[in-house]
Structures are given as C-alpha cells and as structure tokens.
Design a protein around this motif. Structure first.
Motif, mmCIF file in Angstrom:
data_model
loop_
_atom_site.group_PDB
_atom_site.id
_atom_site.type_symbol
_atom_site.label_atom_id
_atom_site.label_comp_id
_atom_site.label_asym_id
_atom_site.label_seq_id
_atom_site.Cartn_x
_atom_site.Cartn_y
_atom_site.Cartn_z
ATOM 1 N N LEU A 158 0.719 -1.233 0.052
ATOM 2 C CA LEU A 158 0.016 -0.009 0.115
ATOM 3 C C LEU A 158 0.820 1.210 0.028
ATOM 4 O O LEU A 158 1.699 1.277 0.910
ATOM 5 N N THR A 159 0.577 2.065 -1.040
ATOM 6 C CA THR A 159 1.647 3.330 -1.047
ATOM 7 C C THR A 159 0.723 4.388 -1.800
ATOM 8 O O THR A 159 -0.476 4.210 -1.995
ATOM 9 N N THR A 160 1.389 5.598 -1.625
ATOM 10 C CA THR A 160 0.538 6.823 -2.389
ATOM 11 C C THR A 160 1.887 7.522 -2.964
ATOM 12 O O THR A 160 2.788 7.283 -2.842
ATOM 13 N N LYS A 161 1.138 8.565 -3.705
ATOM 14 C CA LYS A 161 2.278 9.248 -4.531
ATOM 15 C C LYS A 161 2.808 10.234 -3.733
ATOM 16 O O LYS A 161 4.109 10.757 -3.950
ATOM 17 N N ILE A 162 2.325 10.765 -2.448
ATOM 18 C CA ILE A 162 3.070 11.702 -1.713
ATOM 19 C C ILE A 162 4.368 10.854 -1.014
ATOM 20 O O ILE A 162 5.197 11.694 -0.724
ATOM 21 N N GLY A 163 4.378 9.596 -0.893
ATOM 22 C CA GLY A 163 5.486 9.050 -0.405
ATOM 23 C C GLY A 163 5.769 9.138 1.279
ATOM 24 O O GLY A 163 6.884 9.077 1.458
ATOM 25 N N LEU A 164 4.858 9.610 1.929
ATOM 26 C CA LEU A 164 5.020 9.705 3.432
ATOM 27 C C LEU A 164 5.260 8.184 4.178
ATOM 28 O O LEU A 164 6.048 7.995 5.010
ATOM 29 N N GLU A 165 4.293 7.336 3.702
ATOM 30 C CA GLU A 165 4.523 6.146 4.294
ATOM 31 C C GLU A 165 4.099 5.041 3.568
ATOM 32 O O GLU A 165 3.468 5.403 2.204
ATOM 33 N N ALA A 166 4.304 3.792 3.712
ATOM 34 C CA ALA A 166 4.125 2.699 2.816
ATOM 35 C C ALA A 166 3.801 1.525 3.876
ATOM 36 O O ALA A 166 4.365 1.566 5.135
ATOM 37 N N SER A 167 3.065 0.543 3.535
ATOM 38 C CA SER A 167 2.561 -0.447 4.313
ATOM 39 C C SER A 167 2.548 -1.805 3.487
ATOM 40 O O SER A 167 2.131 -1.833 2.342
ATOM 41 N N VAL A 168 2.359 -2.974 4.148
ATOM 42 C CA VAL A 168 2.458 -4.172 3.578
ATOM 43 C C VAL A 168 0.801 -4.595 4.049
ATOM 44 O O VAL A 168 0.368 -4.590 5.133
ATOM 45 N N ASP A 169 -0.022 -5.275 3.171
ATOM 46 C CA ASP A 169 -1.314 -6.155 3.326
ATOM 47 C C ASP A 169 -1.197 -7.447 3.038
ATOM 48 O O ASP A 169 -0.858 -8.013 4.144
ATOM 49 N N LEU A 170 -1.721 -7.882 2.187
ATOM 50 C CA LEU A 170 -1.924 -9.224 1.869
ATOM 51 C C LEU A 170 -0.363 -9.948 2.025
ATOM 52 O O LEU A 170 0.516 -9.613 0.993
ATOM 53 N N MET A 171 -0.178 -10.979 2.828
ATOM 54 C CA MET A 171 0.978 -11.604 2.789
ATOM 55 C C MET A 171 0.620 -13.192 2.738
ATOM 56 O O MET A 171 0.063 -13.688 3.324
ATOM 57 N N ARG A 172 1.308 -14.022 1.658
ATOM 58 C CA ARG A 172 1.077 -15.477 1.763
ATOM 59 C C ARG A 172 2.553 -16.148 1.158
ATOM 60 O O ARG A 172 3.527 -15.526 0.599
ATOM 61 N N HIS A 173 2.847 -17.419 1.721
ATOM 62 C CA HIS A 173 3.919 -18.022 1.399
ATOM 63 C C HIS A 173 3.637 -19.454 1.158
ATOM 64 O O HIS A 173 2.627 -20.014 1.732
ATOM 65 N N ARG A 174 4.334 -20.150 0.546
ATOM 66 C CA ARG A 174 4.179 -21.775 0.407
ATOM 67 C C ARG A 174 4.638 -22.409 1.602
ATOM 68 O O ARG A 174 5.601 -21.927 2.337
ATOM 69 N N PRO A 175 4.056 -23.602 1.858
ATOM 70 C CA PRO A 175 4.385 -24.137 2.973
ATOM 71 C C PRO A 175 6.029 -24.896 2.835
ATOM 72 O O PRO A 175 6.356 -25.138 1.867
ATOM 73 N N GLY A 176 6.671 -24.694 3.920
ATOM 74 C CA GLY A 176 7.984 -25.340 3.974
ATOM 75 C C GLY A 176 9.073 -24.500 3.321
ATOM 76 O O GLY A 176 10.300 -24.812 2.905
ATOM 77 N N VAL A 177 8.637 -22.947 3.439
ATOM 78 C CA VAL A 177 9.701 -22.022 2.955
ATOM 79 C C VAL A 177 10.984 -21.964 4.025
ATOM 80 O O VAL A 177 10.566 -22.248 5.195
ATOM 81 N N PRO A 178 11.985 -21.461 3.806
ATOM 82 C CA PRO A 178 13.002 -21.481 4.582
ATOM 83 C C PRO A 178 12.672 -20.584 5.727
ATOM 84 O O PRO A 178 12.118 -19.421 5.712
ATOM 85 N N PRO A 179 13.324 -20.979 6.934
ATOM 86 C CA PRO A 179 13.053 -19.954 8.063
ATOM 87 C C PRO A 179 13.782 -18.552 7.992
ATOM 88 O O PRO A 179 14.673 -18.431 7.171
ATOM 89 N N GLY A 180 12.889 -17.551 8.314
ATOM 90 C CA GLY A 180 13.293 -16.324 8.259
ATOM 91 C C GLY A 180 12.793 -15.549 6.910
ATOM 92 O O GLY A 180 13.449 -14.624 6.871
ATOM 93 N N THR A 181 12.013 -16.323 6.035
ATOM 94 C CA THR A 181 11.543 -15.893 4.855
ATOM 95 C C THR A 181 10.720 -14.442 4.900
ATOM 96 O O THR A 181 11.042 -13.452 4.124
ATOM 97 N N MET A 182 10.070 -14.530 5.922
ATOM 98 C CA MET A 182 9.089 -13.414 6.200
ATOM 99 C C MET A 182 9.852 -12.221 6.633
ATOM 100 O O MET A 182 9.789 -10.897 6.379
ATOM 101 N N ASP A 183 10.995 -12.475 7.495
ATOM 102 C CA ASP A 183 11.906 -11.471 8.103
ATOM 103 C C ASP A 183 12.682 -10.775 6.814
ATOM 104 O O ASP A 183 12.984 -9.696 6.738
ATOM 105 N N PHE A 184 12.903 -11.594 5.992
ATOM 106 C CA PHE A 184 13.854 -11.561 4.640
ATOM 107 C C PHE A 184 12.852 -10.385 3.922
ATOM 108 O O PHE A 184 13.415 -9.380 3.239
#
Length: 863
Positions: free
Chosen positions: A736-762
């Motif tokens: 989620l972003t805007t043209k002003i560029g003051l802030e950005a955010s993450v919304d929908l997050m999905r990953h496959r089963p068995g991804v390497p540990p720390g994938t979401m940290d990455f």
C-alpha cells in the motif's frame, strides 16, 4: 501470510441478553425515571394542593437581596471546589496540567453537566477536548474522570453521614426509620471512609477478590479529594439553605435531606435531577418551611446554581471563540466547544419560552398592555412565542451537529421571540436571555459550517425523551397555574386582556401540535438507502483520492468489498462495511482533513436514518476531537507499528537477528522483486498457487474488511513484492503506497508451505530497504491488538478487559508473539481507537467487525 486480527465470539444466551439490554436501555431508563416521578408525585399530591403560583411568585420577589448574594458566593465556593476535584484527579492519573487550564475546563464541564446532563451535553466531552489540547493522553483523562466519580460518591456519602449522625432525630420521622438505625448507618459509612483513608495512608497495591489490583492514592491526595468533595456538596447545599427563611431548619438536618435528594436525582437519570430533587426537598422540608417559600427557594436555587453558571460558561466559550486567532491549542479547542454551549443555552431558552407561555402575565403588565397594545398583538405574541420555544428545542439538536441551518434558525427564532417579548407580557427577563442568545450566536458564526438539512437529522431516543419531558412539565405547569379556573368550552374562544387561561390553553395546544407534526414527519420520512458496493467508476475516483493523500492504509478501499461514502465535493470519502445493524467505517476518512468533519457527521446521520449504529474502526490519535464532537466515545484497540525509515540500519547489537536472517536468506538463494501496479497479470497464476497452498495449510478462508483478499482486480491495482527462490515464487505481499511517499505498508502476505526459516523477516527487511531508498518516511508493520492498554488502578473496564485478554488469552490469539515479531524492527508505536457510541454498543460493533473480517460468524468461530 495475512496480517492477523483478533476475533470476537458472541453467541448463545449471553449474546441475547446483551442485545436485549442494548435495544432497551433507553426504555429502561425512561421507565425508571417515570416510576420515581410517579411515586414522588403521589406523595406530593396533598402538598401541591395547598400551593398557589401567585404565592410562589410573591415569595420569589420577597427574597432578601443579601440572601441572593450569599447564594451566589456559595455557588462560587462549590465551583471552586469542583476545580480542585479536577486538579487533584489529574495529579492522581499522572497528568500535570496548569491550574489556569484546569479552572475554566472544570467550570465549563460542570456548568454544562449540572444544567443539562443528557447525552453529549455533559462534562466528559469538554474535559476530553480541552485536556487533550493541553497535551494529556485520552486514557489519563478517562482515569481522572473515573477518580472524580469515585470521589463524588465518597464525598456525598461522608457529608450525608455526618449530617445524619447529627440530625437523625429530625430526619427519622420523614423517612419513617428509627433515628438509631440512621445513626448506625451513618456511623458505618463514616467507618468505611475512615478505613479507606487508613489504607491510603499505608499506600501500596491491594487485590480485590484475588485478581483485581488497585493502587490507592496517598493519604494526602485522598484527604484533599475528600475535602474538595465535602466543600462542593456543602457549598451547593448552602446555596439553597441561605434562600430559606432564617432559622427555618438547622443546617445539619437540611444537609442530610439535601444529600438524599441529590443522590436520588443522580440515580433517576433525569437531566439535572429536574423534578426529582425538588420533589424530595418539598416532601422532606414540608414540616419546616412554608410550601410557597420552599418552592420559591427551589426556583431561585435552579437559577443561581444552574442557569447562572451556564451563562458564564457560554460567555467563556464565546470569549475563547473571539481569541481563537492567538493560536493556542487550548483556546482553539475551547472555541470549538461553542456549539455545545449554545445548544445547551438554546434548550434552556426554549424551556423558558414554553414555561412563560403556560403562566399568566403580572397584573401590572396586563394593565399596561391593555392601555397601549392591541389585543390581537398580545394574543399573537403569546401564541407565537410558545411555538418559537418548541422549535428551539429541535433547533438545539442541530446546533450540536454544527449545522449552518441550525445557526440561522436559532438566530432568527431568538430575534423573533425577542420582538414578541414586550407585547407578550413585558417579559424583560426573557428579553435579556434572548438578547444574550442572539449575541452569542452572532459571535460564534464560524463554528457552524455544516451545510445540511436541519430537520432531516435523526433525533436520538434520549433527546426525544427530554423534549417529551419538557412538554409534559409545561403542560403540568399550565394546569397548576390555572387550576382555580373552571374549565368550559367557551374558554377557547375568550379573547380578553385578562384572559390568561384561554391564551395559555391555545398556546399549549399549538405547541403540542407543532411537536406532533415534527415528530410524525420525521417518523414517516423515508429511510436513506444504504450505499451499494462501489462500481468501477467509484473505485477509480477513490483510487485518485488515495494516491494524493498521505495514509498508505487508505489503499484498502481499492479491494472493493466496502461501501464508499463520498463528500459533496467528491474530494474525500469514508469506506465502511455493513454487518447486521452496524455500519463500521475503516480508519479515518480519506482525503483533505478539512472535509473530514462533514463526512463523519454525514456517515453517522445516514447510519442512524437507516436504523443502524455507526462506528469508526482503527482511527488514529491525531483527529480524535472530531469523533468527540460527533458524540462518540473512544476505546483503545491496540497499537500500530511504524518503522522510521530515514534512520533505519541493520548495524548494532539489537539488529543482530535481522542480519542473521538476511544472511541466511541469501545463502538459501532468496531474492525480492517489487513490481508496479498493473504488472501482476503475468505472475497471477503463480501467486494463486502460493495463496491456495497457504490457505490449505492454515485451514482458513479468505479474510476481508481490514485487510485485502486474493482478488485479481485488487492485485492489479497495487504494487506487489515477490520472494523467489532460485527463480520460483515462494512468497508474495501486496503493498500500500501513495504518490506523496510519506508512508508505505504491507497488506496481503502469503507463502508456500516449507519455505526457509526467516523468509518473512527477509521480505520485511527487503521492503524496508526498498522504501528507504525511495525516500519514504515510515513503513507500517500493522496492528498489535490490545497492546499498550492502561495498567492504572483507575483504568476503565475496557482497558482492564484488554489487559486480561492480552496477558491470559494466548490460547486464543498470539497477542504477545505478534508484538514481539514487530519489536525486532524497533518501531514507533501509535495507538489506534474505536470511535463508537457508549453503553454496550462497542461490544456489538467489535463482534460485527470480527464477522466482517472472517466473512461471517462461521469464519470467526472456525478461524
């Protein structure tokens, strides 16, 4: 992986009971008030039969000027003690506020609360607004208000107990209770108060029932608050006592009756205890003071202790309005309260006109009118003055909502009634009050900016109940004033200068007809249709607004699962979901802040017109005053985490785990790619496979409302972050972003089963670095539900419940784990609130929020 959200489950018999209470609480309060009033009136019947209006008026005029002066001084003493209430309560809550702010704030709050005491016309909104402008956090203000409530209860109990202990022999016959029993009860109350003071002297923390922890104030602060409470009650009692004939009743006896009357007035929920307090005092003191002198003292007591402070409070608010250009936050906040004060004053003036229309003019005024004024003008002035009074009752509601039309209507009605005051009966006091109202309105013009229909606004049950009570009181006064006049049908057609009873009868019927017509028109007015879900054109218009404003979260409007309510200028909107009887707006309005106030009001009005409750979910702290102005209450939901990007770095001991996660991800062959809006078509099949695998592993369904779902149309509108391992997509997130560029955010997050540990940290580290390079100021990590709830001993039940769920609810939701995950990025925490009506409504709203997020109650219960 979706951003997790707490869920609420309200089922079975408990939910049914809560729903029944929520629907019927206004009726229960009304029934209780009517029962109390009926019992008191039944007891008063004999006493009222001996009372004559002319005798009461004569007793009022015969009151010595020095008694009036002492009553004014006693009022000043009481209100000075009330300012001490607030000062020491704020100290206990942990807030330091200068006395120059506390004094006017407490005076305005108590003047409005004492005189009106209904709905939003109470002191809580004043304190929230002015103390917040002075830099005090909303939770601390709520604790101070709670501390004041406890202190008032203890104070009136202690003062009443001392009075009963001293004057039990005089009070016992009236209450039909043995004097010994009263003394024992008083001694028990005083012993309890003394025990509390002893515990305060020992200080420390105590547990009630093994679970609830309470930290008592120190002895000095507790004694100080008790002293202020005693001074307040004694000062208020002195106001009425000095207006009685000298030596009529001992002050100790009087104080006991006064305390009982105040308590019954509070319990009755009648605004200002009106009628209940007077009835108790008339019954209690009937054997000590002549009825007409006691009634006169009660009338003057209302004028001096209630009406006079209300006038002064209004003058203060208008003064703040004139000083608004100084730029001081407290001055601006106080100026914005002018509509609240003007609504209260307009209501009082309307009541005054109705009561004036139900009572006769004096003999001297009648003689003067017969000599100089045509009879037709006298009749018309009396008739139209009463109609102006009932119209002002309805206009006062519009003033609360800052309607431009209400301002014009109030000003024109005040000027119209002012012109009628002299031919009506040389009503000089009315003329003064109407002049003050017109002047105050003229000076506060810029506070009434909402362009909306005056009588299209919904009236709350409490407001309608108050209007009905006022009309009933004016009708009762009419029959009381003219009970010696024998009724005949010919009365309706008598037009004479001394024909006061026919004139008042005609005016009262006109008042009833006008009120009935307005209520009927409002009842049969068609409900506004709920806005449908947005079409492509509406979403495109919303997208243009989202891109030009600073809040990244506003991009959730583009999911298309929420209705959109646009402002008249089409420059701003509110996104909201509908569930059962709840309309729930997500976040603050989106667009220029100058359009928010009107949007908030429009949203509330449309929801109420549809017979639904309205609330705002996850609003930020910067604009809480807008929701308070609209009559909503604030409930903390938790805290939102923002990572400040300009100074973010992976260096330092505290970021060792993040560096380790990044290194491991690189060894595992992970890479992160950001694709712009509109570029998702080529990767949608791969993203669908990742999403389906994630949903199957979590054994859950798609969520909604406060987060996005896997909708191809939505994913094409927003940027996407793709995590690949050796070229294959294993995780993704919508951004989620805007043209002003003051802030950005993450919304929908999905990953496959068995991804390497720390994938979401990455993923998070990659996103933070990406937006940091683009010059974005902060990155949103999402909510930590129920985090940051107050642990103070006077914290509200809401905060205590939140703390209990946060600390003991890990089996239902990973509250602490979620906050710990976000803490790795060393974020700044911003509180988020629910703005909703009071009572049980927040519970139903949150249950409906959970259903909206989960796709229905089954989604709430299942997962």
């Amino acid at each position: 992986m979706d951003k997790p959200h707490p869920t609420s489950e309200t089922t079975g018999a408990a939910a049914s009971v809560l729903a029944l209470l929520d629907r019927s609480r206004h009726v229960l309060v009304a029934v209780f008030a009517l029962l109390v009033s009926a019992l008191l009136l039944h007891t008063l019947r004999g006493l009222l039969a001996e009372l004559r209006l002319a005798d009461v008026v004569a007793a009022v005029r015969a009151t010595p000027p020095d008694a009036l002066g002492w009553a004014v001084l006693a009022t000043a003493l009481s209100f000075a003690a009330l300012s001490g209430y607030d000062h020491s309560a704020l100290r206990y809550a942990g807030a330091r506020v200068a006395y120059r702010i506390v004094a006017p704030t407490s005076f305005i709050a108590y003047a409005l609360g004492n005189a009106i005491g209904v709905g939003v016309l109470t002191g809580g909104a004043v304190r929230m607004r002015l103390y917040a402008a002075a830099g005090v956090e909303a939770g601390l203000i709520a604790r101070a208000i709670a501390f004041n409530a406890v202190a008032f209860g203890l104070g009136i109990a202690a003062v009443g107990a001392v009075a009963l202990l001293w004057g039990a022999d005089a009070v016992a016959p009236v209450l039909h209770v043995p004097a010994l029993l009263l003394r024992l009860l008083a001694a028990a109350v005083l012993a309890t108060v003394a025990g509390l003071l002893w515990l305060c002297a020992r200080s420390g923390e105590y547990r009630l029932f093994g679970r609830v922890r309470i930290t008592l104030p120190g002895f000095g602060l507790a004694a100080q608050q008790l002293l202020f409470s005693a001074l307040d009650i004694v000062g208020a009692a002195l106001v009425l006592w000095v207006l009685l004939p000298p030596g009529a009743v001992a002050f100790s006896v009087f104080l006991g009756f006064f305390s009982i009357a105040v308590l019954l007035g509070v319990i009755s929920h009648v605004p200002g205890g009106m009628g209940v307090f007077e009835a108790v005092m008339l019954i209690a003191l009937s054997g000590h003071v002549p009825a007409e002198q006691l009634a006169a003292a009660l009338v003057l007591y209302r004028l001096i202790y209630f009406a006079l402070p209300l006038l002064l409070a209004l003058a203060l608010l208008v003064g703040f309005e004139l000083r608004q250009g100084t730029g001081a936050p407290v001055v601006r906040a106080a100026a914005s309260l002018a509509p609240l004060g003007l609504a209260a004053f307009t209501l009082v003036v309307g009541v005054m006109l109705l009561l004036s229309g139900a009572t006769p003019a004096t003999d001297s005024a009648t003689a003067w009118l017969a000599q100089y004024v045509p009879l037709s003008l006298v009749e018309a002035s009396h008739f139209l003055g009463s109609i102006a009074g009932v119209l002002l009752l309805f206009v006062a509601r519009g003033m609360l909502q800052r309607l431009d039309a209400a301002w014009w209507a109030g000003l024109l009605l005040a000027l119209f009634a002012l012109v009628l005051a002299i031919p009506k009966g040389i009503a000089l006091s009315e003329a003064v009050m109407l002049t003050l109202l017109a002047a105050a309105l003229a000076l506060s013009r810029r506070q009434f900016t909402r362009k909306a229909s005056l009588f299209a606004q919904p009236f709350s049950p409490g407001w309608l109940l108050a209007i009905a009570a006022i009309l009933a009181a004016s009708t009762a006064l009419l029959f009381f004033a003219y009970r010696d006049v024998e009724y005949t049908h010919q009365l309706w057609w008598q037009f004479e200068f001394d024909g006061h009873a026919p004139r008042s009868l005609r005016a009262q019927v006109a008042v009833a007809l006008v009120a009935l017509l307005l209520a009927t028109w409002r009842l049969f007015r068609p409900h506004a249709a709920a806005p449908p879900l947005p079409d492509a054109a509406a979403l495109a218009r919303a997208e243009a607004i989202v891109r030009q404003q600073p809040s990244a979260e506003a991009g959730l409007a583009l999911v298309g699962d929420k209705a959109l309510l646009f402002s008249k200028s089409q420059r701003a909107f509110v996104m909201f979901g509908r569930r059962a009887r709840s309309w729930i707006a997500l976040f603050d309005p989106v667009g220029p802040p100058e359009e928010w106030s009107e949007l908030i009001w429009s949203f509330l009005e449309q929801a109420r017109a549809a017979g639904c409750r309205a609330a705002f979910y996850q609003v930020r702290p910067q604009h809480l005053s807008l929701y308070l102005d609209a009559g909503l209450q604030l409930y903390k939901l938790g805290e939102y985490a923002y990572v400040p990007l300009p100074d973010f770095s992976l260096q330092g001991k505290s970021r060792a785990k993040l560096r380790h996660a990044l290194s491991r991800a690189e060894r595992e062959g992970l890479s992160c790619e950001i694709i712009p809006p509109g570029a998702a078509a080529a990767v949608l099949p791969a993203l669908r496979a990742v999403s389906d695998a994630w949903l199957a592993e979590q054994q859950t369904a798609e969520k909604g409302f406060s987060l996005g779902s896997f909708d191809p149309a939505y994913l094409r509108r927003v940027p996407l972050a793709l995590v690949r391992q050796h070229g294959e997509i294993i995780a993704f997130a919508s951004l989620l972003t805007t043209k002003i560029g003051l802030e950005a955010s993450v919304d929908l997050m999905r990953h496959r089963p068995g991804v390497p540990p720390g994938t979401m940290d990455f993923l998070f580290i990659s996103l933070i670095r990406h937006f940091q390079a683009q010059g974005v100021q902060r990155f949103g990590l999402g909510m930590a539900p129920l985090a940051g709830m107050a642990e103070h001993p006077l914290a509200s039940h809401w905060h205590r419940l939140g703390r209990l769920l946060y600390t003991r609810g890990e089996r239902f939701y990973n509250f602490r784990g979620l906050r710990a995950f976000k803490e790795k990025f060393d974020p700044q925490w911003e509180p988020r609130y629910l703005a909703a009506p009071g009572g049980l409504t927040p519970l139903f709203v949150l249950a409906d929020v959970a259903a909206l997020i989960g796709g229905g109650l089954r989604g709430v219960i299942a997962k």
